[in-house]
Design an enzyme around this catalytic site. Structure first.
Site, PDB file in Angstrom:
ATOM      1  N   ASP A 149      -0.933   6.866   7.066  1.00  0.00           N
ATOM      2  CA  ASP A 149      -2.160   5.534   6.152  1.00  0.00           C
ATOM      3  C   ASP A 149      -2.435   4.556   7.084  1.00  0.00           C
ATOM      4  O   ASP A 149      -1.539   3.659   7.314  1.00  0.00           O
ATOM      5  CB  ASP A 149      -1.981   5.129   5.437  1.00  0.00           C
ATOM      6  CG  ASP A 149      -2.903   4.145   4.260  1.00  0.00           C
ATOM      7  OD1 ASP A 149      -3.815   4.141   4.851  1.00  0.00           O
ATOM      8  OD2 ASP A 149      -2.441   3.614   3.015  1.00  0.00           O
TER       9      ASP A 149
ATOM     10  N   TRP B 189       0.794  -1.230   0.074  1.00  0.00           N
ATOM     11  CA  TRP B 189       0.008  -0.234   0.079  1.00  0.00           C
ATOM     12  C   TRP B 189       0.494   1.289  -0.102  1.00  0.00           C
ATOM     13  O   TRP B 189       0.172   2.132  -0.611  1.00  0.00           O
ATOM     14  CB  TRP B 189      -0.593  -0.341   1.139  1.00  0.00           C
ATOM     15  CG  TRP B 189      -2.244  -0.880   0.597  1.00  0.00           C
ATOM     16  CD1 TRP B 189      -2.497  -1.982   1.938  1.00  0.00           C
ATOM     17  CD2 TRP B 189      -2.853  -0.824  -0.124  1.00  0.00           C
ATOM     18  NE1 TRP B 189      -3.593  -2.517   0.737  1.00  0.00           N
ATOM     19  CE2 TRP B 189      -3.892  -1.644  -0.102  1.00  0.00           C
ATOM     20  CE3 TRP B 189      -3.564   0.425  -0.865  1.00  0.00           C
ATOM     21  CZ2 TRP B 189      -5.256  -2.167  -0.947  1.00  0.00           C
ATOM     22  CZ3 TRP B 189      -4.682   0.369  -1.598  1.00  0.00           C
ATOM     23  CH2 TRP B 189      -5.303  -1.207  -1.201  1.00  0.00           C
TER      24      TRP B 189
ATOM     25  N   LYS C  90     -11.654  -1.612   7.216  1.00  0.00           N
ATOM     26  CA  LYS C  90     -11.300  -2.340   7.366  1.00  0.00           C
ATOM     27  C   LYS C  90     -11.699  -2.730   8.786  1.00  0.00           C
ATOM     28  O   LYS C  90     -11.789  -3.889   9.238  1.00  0.00           O
ATOM     29  CB  LYS C  90      -9.595  -2.313   7.280  1.00  0.00           C
ATOM     30  CG  LYS C  90      -8.989  -1.734   5.917  1.00  0.00           C
ATOM     31  CD  LYS C  90      -8.673  -3.075   5.467  1.00  0.00           C
ATOM     32  CE  LYS C  90      -8.929  -2.603   3.937  1.00  0.00           C
ATOM     33  NZ  LYS C  90      -7.623  -2.050   3.244  1.00  0.00           N
TER      34      LYS C  90
HETATM   35  C1  LIG Z   1      -7.257  -1.090   2.036  1.00  0.00           C
HETATM   36  C2  LIG Z   1      -6.205  -0.229   1.768  1.00  0.00           C
HETATM   37  C3  LIG Z   1      -5.875   0.547   1.613  1.00  0.00           C
HETATM   38  C4  LIG Z   1      -7.061   1.247   0.151  1.00  0.00           C
HETATM   39  O1  LIG Z   1      -8.211   1.704   0.703  1.00  0.00           O
HETATM   40  P1  LIG Z   1      -9.278   1.638  -0.240  1.00  0.00           P
HETATM   41  O2  LIG Z   1     -10.690   2.443   0.780  1.00  0.00           O
HETATM   42  O3  LIG Z   1     -10.128   0.293  -1.129  1.00  0.00           O
HETATM   43  O4  LIG Z   1      -8.999   3.028  -0.936  1.00  0.00           O
HETATM   44  C5  LIG Z   1      -4.759   2.074   1.350  1.00  0.00           C
HETATM   45  N1  LIG Z   1      -4.203   1.575   2.302  1.00  0.00           N
HETATM   46  C6  LIG Z   1      -4.341   0.437   3.372  1.00  0.00           C
HETATM   47  C7  LIG Z   1      -3.099   0.638   4.220  1.00  0.00           C
HETATM   48  C8  LIG Z   1      -5.032  -1.023   3.248  1.00  0.00           C
HETATM   49  O5  LIG Z   1      -5.208  -1.144   3.862  1.00  0.00           O
END
Ligand SMILES: *Cc1c(COP(=O)(O)O)cnc(C)c1O
Length: 363
Positions: free
Chosen positions: A171, A110, A195
């Site tokens: 993030d 990511w 998540k």
């Molecule tokens: C799942 C995830 C993303 C992407 O998320 P979206 O909402 O599908 O854009 C970005 N960063 C991390 C760490 C993730 O686990």
């Protein structure tokens, strides 16, 4: 005559990486009040976002999140559209200001996605020694971007790094609300909801006041942190249902004992699986060094592809579903977000043990 199959509804444990398991109490509450929210005679799905009722709901959710994380007053909480991936562009658009450069830590799948997007906006100083907890200072950079938990790789920062005097941007999509952290160490934190917070589509952004006025003039207004902060995240129609569900999840976490309780449970549950891996004599293998093994996404491989497929099929037959690893990394991935019941982890650990016992010998 014996029935050919069980008629009892089988208990399913969902190990998906996201969209992921939600607390069953929250789903029941939402189901109950879906047709008639708060005695209003209409569904939350039908409520105008401009009405006092919805505004109250959004502010309550925001205040509950502030309380959970003890977010200081000089930070704004935004409910945004576009998923975490939108933030890969929105962070540079909003935070670069006059700077030409930003530091990005490469820790896995990511973070590389974030890096790929950010390259379109500025020069990047990539910290390749990604597993380091100290990032070299770069005074020319506008900020330093990290990914606290790598969902695909099963890698996580145990201790959050120092950023060398520039704002730290994280993030936190896949480990947000799984442990307490000191918000004041960050300039900005963002997390896609699907998540550990709730339903897909919503992204939560926590941003320090002094970073609100750096947006590039071409930033779309709905994606401008300052504009959304001033409009209480209601500059345009927010993802009302997702905000409502996230609010229920915040209350659920508080009722479970808050983030300390979440951290303790995630520690115990992930240890349960990692000790199964360690005890397996290499039958199950994790490439992640022990000090960076994720508490949220336990990733491991089996000796070969045929065994991996058999593991997945038999696990699903036992109600342990969505264990397939990320398409880039393969293998098995068990995501243990807050809402995963302890029984699910116990069932998986015991399945792993039995599966190994019946297959390790034949190798
Ligand atoms: C799942 C995830 C993303 C992407 O998320 P979206 O909402 O599908 O854009 C970005 N960063 C991390 C760490 C993730 O686990």
């Amino acid at each position: 005559m014996a029935r050919p199959f069980s008629v009892e509804p089988r208990r399913i444990f969902n190990f998906a990486a996201g969209p992921a398991v939600m607390p069953s109490e929250v789903l029941k509450e939402a189901q109950q009040e879906l047709p008639n929210w708060n005695g209003q005679g209409l569904s939350i799905l039908e409520m105008p976002f401009t009405g006092d009722e919805f505004k109250k709901l959004l502010r309550q959710a925001r205040d509950d999140l502030r309380a959970l994380l003890a977010i200081p007053d000089n930070y704004r909480i935004l409910f945004m559209h576009g998923g975490a991936s939108a933030q890969f562009s929105l962070v540079p658009l909003n935070l670069l200001g006059n700077a030409e450069c930003a530091v990005y830590v490469d820790s896995g799948y990511w973070s590389r996605k974030a890096i790929h997007e950010a390259r379109r906006y500025c020069i990047l100083d990539i910290v390749e020694a990604c597993r380091a907890e100290h990032i070299r200072p770069n005074p020319r950079a506008a900020y330093c971007h990290i990914t606290t938990n790598e969902t695909a790789d099963g890698w996580q920062y145990r201790h959050l790094p120092e950023s060398g005097g520039i704002p730290l941007v994280a993030d936190m999509t896949s480990d947000f609300l799984s442990r307490p952290f000191d918000v004041s160490r960050f300039g900005l934190v963002y997390a896609g909801a699907q998540k550990n917070i709730g339903p897909t589509g919503l992204t939560i952004v926590i941003v320090r006041d002094d970073l609100l006025d750096r947006a590039h003039p071409a930033t779309p207004v709905v994606f401008n942190y300052r504009e959304q902060a001033d409009a209480d995240s209601m500059l345009n129609t927010p993802i009302t249902f997702a905000v409502y569900l996230a609010g229920l999840v915040f209350r659920w976490i508080a009722a479970q004992g808050g983030l300390q309780a979440m951290e303790q449970r995630s520690w115990q549950r992930s240890e349960r699986l990692y000790s199964e891996i360690s005890a397996s004599d290499g039958f199950y293998h994790s490439v992640v060094p022990p000090e960076h093994r994720s508490r949220m996404n336990v990733c491991f491989t089996l000796p070969d592809e045929a065994l991996t497929q058999m593991f997945l099929a038999q696990a699903a037959w036992h109600g342990l579903v969505n264990l397939k690893g990320h398409s880039q990394t393969g293998g098995i991935r068990a995501s243990l977000y807050n809402a995963m019941p302890d029984e699910g982890v116990a069932a998986l650990a015991s399945f792993m043990y039995k599966f190994r016992r019946s297959h390790a010998r034949s190798l």
